[in-house]
Motif scaffolding. Structure first.
Motif, short mmCIF file in Angstrom:
data_model
loop_
_atom_site.label_atom_id
_atom_site.label_comp_id
_atom_site.label_asym_id
_atom_site.label_seq_id
_atom_site.Cartn_x
_atom_site.Cartn_y
_atom_site.Cartn_z
N LEU A 263 -66.91 -101.11 25.43
CA LEU A 263 -65.59 -101.63 25.79
C LEU A 263 -65.72 -102.82 26.74
N LYS A 264 -66.64 -102.72 27.70
CA LYS A 264 -66.84 -103.82 28.65
C LYS A 264 -67.30 -105.09 27.95
N GLN A 265 -68.11 -104.94 26.93
CA GLN A 265 -68.62 -106.10 26.20
C GLN A 265 -67.72 -106.49 25.03
N LYS A 266 -66.57 -105.81 24.96
CA LYS A 266 -65.59 -106.08 23.89
C LYS A 266 -66.19 -105.95 22.50
N PRO A 303 -60.74 -103.55 17.80
CA PRO A 303 -61.46 -103.46 19.07
C PRO A 303 -60.76 -102.48 20.01
N GLY A 304 -61.47 -102.05 21.02
CA GLY A 304 -60.88 -101.18 22.02
C GLY A 304 -60.72 -99.73 21.55
#
Length: 362
Positions: A263-266, A303-304
């Motif tokens: 999630l942090k790196q999308k 994403p996400g």
């Protein structure tokens, strides 16, 4: 002098008559007292033995009213005398409300003891277990198969978060993309409830269990949500992904860490369980066409995090979502050795090697 002598026999006769009348009155009084005593004695004896009767005593009913009710139900002979019996015995103030099975033939002492103990009829109960990782649909199907709920009614209620008053319910977003609004909030546990419990009562009980379980989470868990940048809905979503992906408990924090790292790196999460959620029956194997299924829950295409949880997570998965293990892992693949464990990797190249190695384990 002769006249005075003549009056004495009359006086003696009157005195004898008065004495006789007095004796008769005393005798009649004794007989009456004996009759009353005998009547009371008979009234205190048990009724002739008969079939048990269900007697319902509402909350707040006094001992005099209970005595009258027992007389009407044919359990005792006389309510007034039973009330007097209770006063003499200093009983009646500890009687408990409820449904009792009483039978003609019971003694007053037995009746009194039963009411004091609250020895009510045990209601017929149902017992069911919701496994960790079950979806709302799976829960509905399981309970319907056991004859406990109506599947359609259960699912309709599970899609209506407005019926429940828990403050954390407000964390469920008003998102039309949610498949079931209560997905992830029905805590997996073994439940025991009254046989005739409604769908709403069962859902309420499961929500209440989750409310209770929140109190057993590690201290500071709410502050940890803020640190992770998620609300309760987001935490339960991550926990549900962990629940459906992990079989080995020790790996739950590791997989949660992978989810947060991606999630942090999308990076798209690419979690198979989110695709499986789209099907009413889980597939043994997902094909490429399955991974292209259009849905906001498909983490291969979107994403996400998905819009919400995809299952009911247990406490271990919730704790893992709250306190993930910090690593640099971005990938994992299931071992094919039957252990249910995973091989973890920081880079895609390592992941490809792990993937090849896992296939050799067959």
């Amino acid at each position: 002098m002769a006249e005075a002598l003549e009056q004495n026999p009359k006086k003696r006769s009157g005195w004898k008559t008065a004495l006789l009348i007095l004796l008769i009155l005393l005798l009649l009084g004794a007989m009456a007292a004996g009759g009353v005593g005998y009547y009371v004695y008979r009234s205190l004896l048990p009724m002739e033995a008969g079939e048990p009767v269900e007697v319902s005593i509402p909350s707040g009913t006094g001992s005099a009213a209970i005595a009258k009710l027992l007389e009407e139900q044919g359990i005792i002979k006389n309510g007034l005398i039973f009330s007097a019996y209770l006063k003499v015995k200093h009983e009646g103030d500890r009687f408990q409300a409820g449904n009792y099975q009483l039978a003609p033939g019971m003694t007053l002492a037995e009746i009194t003891d039963k009411l004091n103990r609250g020895d009510v009829i045990k209601e017929e109960m149902i017992r069911f277990t919701i496994p960790e990782g079950y979806t709302v649909l799976q829960i509905a199907e399981k309970l319907a198969a056991d004859g406990i709920v109506n599947k359609d009614s259960f699912l309709a209620l599970a899609n209506d978060s407005g019926k429940w008053t828990y403050p954390w319910i407000t964390s469920i977003p008003s998102n039309a993309q949610l498949r079931y609004r209560l997905e992830g909030y029905l805590f997996p546990e073994t439940y025991e409830m009254k046989k005739e419990s409604t769908e709403q009562a069962i859902l309420e009980r499961m929500l209440a269990e989750w409310d209770k379980k929140q109190k057993s989470l590690p201290q500071g868990w709410e502050a940890q949500m803020d640190k992770l940048g998620l609300d309760l809905h987001g935490i339960l979503t991550v926990a549900s992904l962990v629940e459906r992906e992990v079989a080995v408990d020790e790996e739950r924090p590791l997989v949660a860490g992978v989810i947060y790292n991606r999630l942090k790196q999308k990076m798209p999460l690419q979690i198979d369980a989110t695709v499986q959620y789209l099907f009413d029956k889980q597939k043994e194997r997902l094909f490429e066409k399955d991974l292209q299924t259009q849905s906001p829950y498909n983490t291969y295409l979107n994403p996400g995090l998905p819009p919400g949880p995809i299952a009911s997570p247990g406490l271990l998965s919730i704790k893992a979502a709250l306190f993930p293990e910090e690593t640099k892992y971005l990938f994992y693949v299931t071992k094919k050795d039957g252990s249910g464990g995973h091989l973890f990797a920081e880079t895609f190249e390592e992941h490809k090697k792990n993937n090849a190695a896992s296939k050799l384990e067959k």
